[in-house]
Scaffold this motif. Structure first.
Motif, PDB file in Angstrom:
ATOM      1  N   LYS A 178       0.821  -1.229   0.000  1.00 13.58           N
ATOM      2  CA  LYS A 178       0.000   0.000   0.000  1.00 13.58           C
ATOM      3  C   LYS A 178       0.850   1.272   0.000  1.00 13.58           C
ATOM      4  CE  LYS A 178      -4.257  -1.800   2.003  1.00 13.58           C
ATOM      5  NZ  LYS A 178      -5.303  -1.606   2.996  1.00 13.58           N
ATOM      6  N   LEU A 179       2.052   1.163  -0.497  1.00 16.15           N
ATOM      7  CA  LEU A 179       2.924   2.341  -0.505  1.00 16.15           C
ATOM      8  C   LEU A 179       2.950   3.038  -1.864  1.00 16.15           C
ATOM      9  CD1 LEU A 179       5.925   0.959   1.573  1.00 16.15           C
ATOM     10  CD2 LEU A 179       4.435   2.863   2.193  1.00 16.15           C
ATOM     11  N   TYR A 180       2.307   2.429  -2.842  1.00 15.71           N
ATOM     12  CA  TYR A 180       2.360   2.999  -4.188  1.00 15.71           C
ATOM     13  C   TYR A 180       1.779   4.410  -4.219  1.00 15.71           C
ATOM     14  CZ  TYR A 180       2.337   3.207  -9.253  1.00 15.71           C
ATOM     15  OH  TYR A 180       2.580   3.575 -10.545  1.00 15.71           O
ATOM     16  N   THR A 181       0.744   4.616  -3.438  1.00 17.14           N
ATOM     17  CA  THR A 181       0.114   5.943  -3.433  1.00 17.14           C
ATOM     18  C   THR A 181       0.807   6.903  -2.461  1.00 17.14           C
ATOM     19  OG1 THR A 181      -1.464   5.107  -1.817  1.00 17.14           O
ATOM     20  CG2 THR A 181      -2.167   5.111  -4.120  1.00 17.14           C
ATOM     21  N   VAL A 182       1.664   6.362  -1.610  1.00 13.12           N
ATOM     22  CA  VAL A 182       2.405   7.226  -0.679  1.00 13.12           C
ATOM     23  C   VAL A 182       3.544   7.918  -1.434  1.00 13.12           C
ATOM     24  CG1 VAL A 182       3.920   7.237   1.340  1.00 13.12           C
ATOM     25  CG2 VAL A 182       1.832   5.859   1.357  1.00 13.12           C
ATOM     26  N   PHE A 183       4.253   7.147  -2.228  1.00 14.50           N
ATOM     27  CA  PHE A 183       5.362   7.707  -3.007  1.00 14.50           C
ATOM     28  C   PHE A 183       4.841   8.437  -4.239  1.00 14.50           C
ATOM     29  CE2 PHE A 183       7.558   4.127  -0.902  1.00 14.50           C
ATOM     30  CZ  PHE A 183       8.617   4.819  -0.331  1.00 14.50           C
ATOM     31  N   ASP A 184       5.633   9.395  -4.690  1.00 12.83           N
ATOM     32  CA  ASP A 184       5.349  10.036  -5.969  1.00 12.83           C
ATOM     33  C   ASP A 184       6.150   9.262  -7.016  1.00 12.83           C
ATOM     34  OD1 ASP A 184       4.657  11.653  -8.020  1.00 12.83           O
ATOM     35  OD2 ASP A 184       5.604  13.474  -7.239  1.00 12.83           O
ATOM     36  N   VAL A 185       5.463   8.438  -7.775  1.00 10.48           N
ATOM     37  CA  VAL A 185       6.128   7.545  -8.724  1.00 10.48           C
ATOM     38  C   VAL A 185       6.012   8.106 -10.138  1.00 10.48           C
ATOM     39  CG1 VAL A 185       6.184   5.214  -9.676  1.00 10.48           C
ATOM     40  CG2 VAL A 185       5.602   5.555  -7.274  1.00 10.48           C
ATOM     41  N   LYS A 186       7.128   8.181 -10.832  1.00  8.30           N
ATOM     42  CA  LYS A 186       7.146   8.707 -12.197  1.00  8.30           C
ATOM     43  C   LYS A 186       7.698   7.664 -13.167  1.00  8.30           C
ATOM     44  CE  LYS A 186       5.841  12.851 -10.920  1.00  8.30           C
ATOM     45  NZ  LYS A 186       4.476  13.338 -11.231  1.00  8.30           N
ATOM     46  N   GLU A 187       7.264   7.785 -14.409  1.00 11.81           N
ATOM     47  CA  GLU A 187       7.747   6.847 -15.426  1.00 11.81           C
ATOM     48  C   GLU A 187       8.638   7.519 -16.459  1.00 11.81           C
ATOM     49  OE1 GLU A 187       4.368   4.895 -17.047  1.00 11.81           O
ATOM     50  OE2 GLU A 187       3.842   3.928 -15.150  1.00 11.81           O
ATOM     51  N   ASP A 188       8.709   8.839 -16.400  1.00 11.85           N
ATOM     52  CA  ASP A 188       9.492   9.565 -17.389  1.00 11.85           C
ATOM     53  C   ASP A 188      10.420  10.540 -16.668  1.00 11.85           C
ATOM     54  OD1 ASP A 188       9.864  10.579 -20.283  1.00 11.85           O
ATOM     55  OD2 ASP A 188       9.429  12.394 -19.127  1.00 11.85           O
ATOM     56  N   GLU A 189      11.705  10.474 -16.991  1.00 14.79           N
ATOM     57  CA  GLU A 189      12.685  11.276 -16.241  1.00 14.79           C
ATOM     58  C   GLU A 189      12.462  12.776 -16.423  1.00 14.79           C
ATOM     59  OE1 GLU A 189      16.850  10.007 -16.186  1.00 14.79           O
ATOM     60  OE2 GLU A 189      17.416  12.114 -16.512  1.00 14.79           O
ATOM     61  N   THR A 190      12.223  13.187 -17.639  1.00 11.71           N
ATOM     62  CA  THR A 190      12.029  14.615 -17.896  1.00 11.71           C
ATOM     63  C   THR A 190      10.819  15.140 -17.130  1.00 11.71           C
ATOM     64  OG1 THR A 190      12.937  14.274 -20.101  1.00 11.71           O
ATOM     65  CG2 THR A 190      11.760  16.342 -19.726  1.00 11.71           C
ATOM     66  N   ALA A 191       9.746  14.369 -17.176  1.00 12.47           N
ATOM     67  CA  ALA A 191       8.537  14.776 -16.453  1.00 12.47           C
ATOM     68  C   ALA A 191       8.789  14.783 -14.946  1.00 12.47           C
ATOM     69  CB  ALA A 191       7.391  13.820 -16.791  1.00 12.47           C
ATOM     70  N   ALA A 192       9.578  13.831 -14.488  1.00 14.42           N
ATOM     71  CA  ALA A 192       9.874  13.763 -13.055  1.00 14.42           C
ATOM     72  C   ALA A 192      10.646  14.990 -12.609  1.00 14.42           C
ATOM     73  CB  ALA A 192      10.665  12.492 -12.749  1.00 14.42           C
ATOM     74  N   VAL A 193      11.628  15.399 -13.409  1.00 14.36           N
ATOM     75  CA  VAL A 193      12.431  16.581 -13.060  1.00 14.36           C
ATOM     76  C   VAL A 193      11.544  17.824 -13.051  1.00 14.36           C
ATOM     77  CG1 VAL A 193      14.288  18.091 -13.863  1.00 14.36           C
ATOM     78  CG2 VAL A 193      14.594  15.602 -13.891  1.00 14.36           C
ATOM     79  N   LYS A 194      10.682  17.933 -14.059  1.00 12.56           N
ATOM     80  CA  LYS A 194       9.818  19.106 -14.154  1.00 12.56           C
ATOM     81  C   LYS A 194       8.771  19.149 -13.048  1.00 12.56           C
ATOM     82  CE  LYS A 194      10.170  20.087 -19.099  1.00 12.56           C
ATOM     83  NZ  LYS A 194       9.508  20.006 -20.414  1.00 12.56           N
ATOM     84  N   ALA A 195       8.493  18.008 -12.473  1.00 12.12           N
ATOM     85  CA  ALA A 195       7.414  17.939 -11.479  1.00 12.12           C
ATOM     86  C   ALA A 195       7.796  18.558 -10.131  1.00 12.12           C
ATOM     87  CB  ALA A 195       7.002  16.484 -11.269  1.00 12.12           C
ATOM     88  N   PHE A 196       9.092  18.837  -9.957  1.00 10.64           N
ATOM     89  CA  PHE A 196       9.491  19.470  -8.695  1.00 10.64           C
ATOM     90  C   PHE A 196       9.035  20.916  -8.671  1.00 10.64           C
ATOM     91  CE2 PHE A 196      12.274  15.845  -8.530  1.00 10.64           C
ATOM     92  CZ  PHE A 196      12.321  15.547  -7.180  1.00 10.64           C
ATOM     93  N   LYS A 197       8.596  21.343  -7.518  1.00 13.05           N
ATOM     94  CA  LYS A 197       8.089  22.721  -7.387  1.00 13.05           C
ATOM     95  C   LYS A 197       9.256  23.700  -7.395  1.00 13.05           C
ATOM     96  CE  LYS A 197       4.424  20.770  -4.629  1.00 13.05           C
ATOM     97  NZ  LYS A 197       4.042  20.406  -3.268  1.00 13.05           N
TER      98      LYS A 197
END
Lengths: 114, 170
Positions: free
Chosen positions: A95-114
């Motif tokens: 049940k930790l999948y929704t606890v973590f912020d999981v990304k599948e694309d590196e570029t999107a993951a980098v951009k997702a930081f505030k």
């Protein structure tokens, strides 16, 4: 195969490329030390790239949780990138999948930081 | 403290499952201290070769992971690194499946003290998922704590034939 970590910077975000296994006393300690070292140096935007991680046990999951909460408590953010199916399934059943912020694309993951 | 499973041990466990090395007990001993870390060696003795367990259809790798994990727990939490204490590993092929028994020589564990790792208040805890995950990957898990050690029995059902049957030993 024990765990190997390497870090790189992309647009102010630290990406930790992990490979091998994160298990009791092996990779789990390496991961803990690396995240703590990053935070102590002010690197508070962290992505753990788990694409090459072939096995995580319960201690490894504990270290992921620890890395997540430690980073958050220090005002940072930690995301997970490229989960293998096994790791994905592990996070689902714990049940930790929704606890973590999981990304599948590196570029999107980098951009997702505030 | 770093803790390593030697490659030798991994190979021996796999061999025990795939080739059916069985009978009596395989004793795993604490082998040496190494720079503050602990290295455990493979099996004391390897007994007679038996027909294969016939477990090709199951995910052997995940079974090995669970065995390795439990051996580490037995040395670390059970025996608490005591170099004079052993972890005993035994394999048995029953008509229903593969039974792996791991025994330590510690003081036993208190099962009532293990919280539900799926409870919302426990989700962000960093420990307490070991037995839960073991139960997720194996078909049956029996844990028998005592004052002289804890015995953990891991059971993986194997559909088909058992020891001695041609189909099962291919």
């Amino acid at each position: 195969m024990s765990m190997k970590l390497s870090t790189r910077q992309v647009d102010g975000v630290t990406i930790v490329d992990c490979s091998g296994r994160i298990t009791l006393g092996e990779g789990s300690i390496t991961l803990r030390d690396t995240v703590r070292d990053l935070l102590s140096k002010g690197n508070k935007k962290i992505i753990l790239n788990l694409a090459e991680v072939n096995y995580i046990d319960s201690s490894g999951i504990g270290e992921l949780v620890s890395a997540f909460t430690t980073t958050k408590n220090q005002g940072g953010e930690l995301k997970l990138l490229h989960l293998t199916k096994k790791v994905h399934d592990l996070l689902q059943i714990t049940k930790l999948y929704t606890v973590f912020d999981v990304k599948e694309d590196e570029t999107a993951a980098v951009k997702a930081f505030k | 403290m770093h803790f390593r499973i030697g490659l030798n041990l991994h190979v021996r466990i796999r061999a025990s499952i795939e080739q059916g090395l069985d009978e009596a007990e395989h004793a795993i001993r604490v082998w040496s201290w190494n720079g503050g870390g602990l290295l455990i060696a493979g099996f004391h003795r390897q007994v007679e070769r038996r027909p294969a367990f016939g477990v090709r259809e199951i995910d052997i790798r995940s079974v090995i992971h669970q065995i390795e994990r439990q051996i580490v727990v037995a040395v670390l939490h059970g025996n608490q690194y005591a170099p004079d204490k052993k972890v005993i590993l035994a394999f048995e092929r029953t008509p229903d499946g593969l039974v792996i028994t791991i025994r330590d020589q510690g003081k036993g564990i208190d099962l009532s003290g293990i919280p539900n790792p799926l409870a919302p208040e426990n989700l962000l805890k960093t420990s307490g998922r070991g037995i839960f995950l073991m139960r997720s990957f194996m078909d049956e898990v029996e844990i028998r704590p005592s004052k002289t050690g804890t015995e953990v029995k891991l059971i993986k059902h194997v559909h088909g034939s058992s020891v001695g049957n041609k189909e099962g030993s291919q």
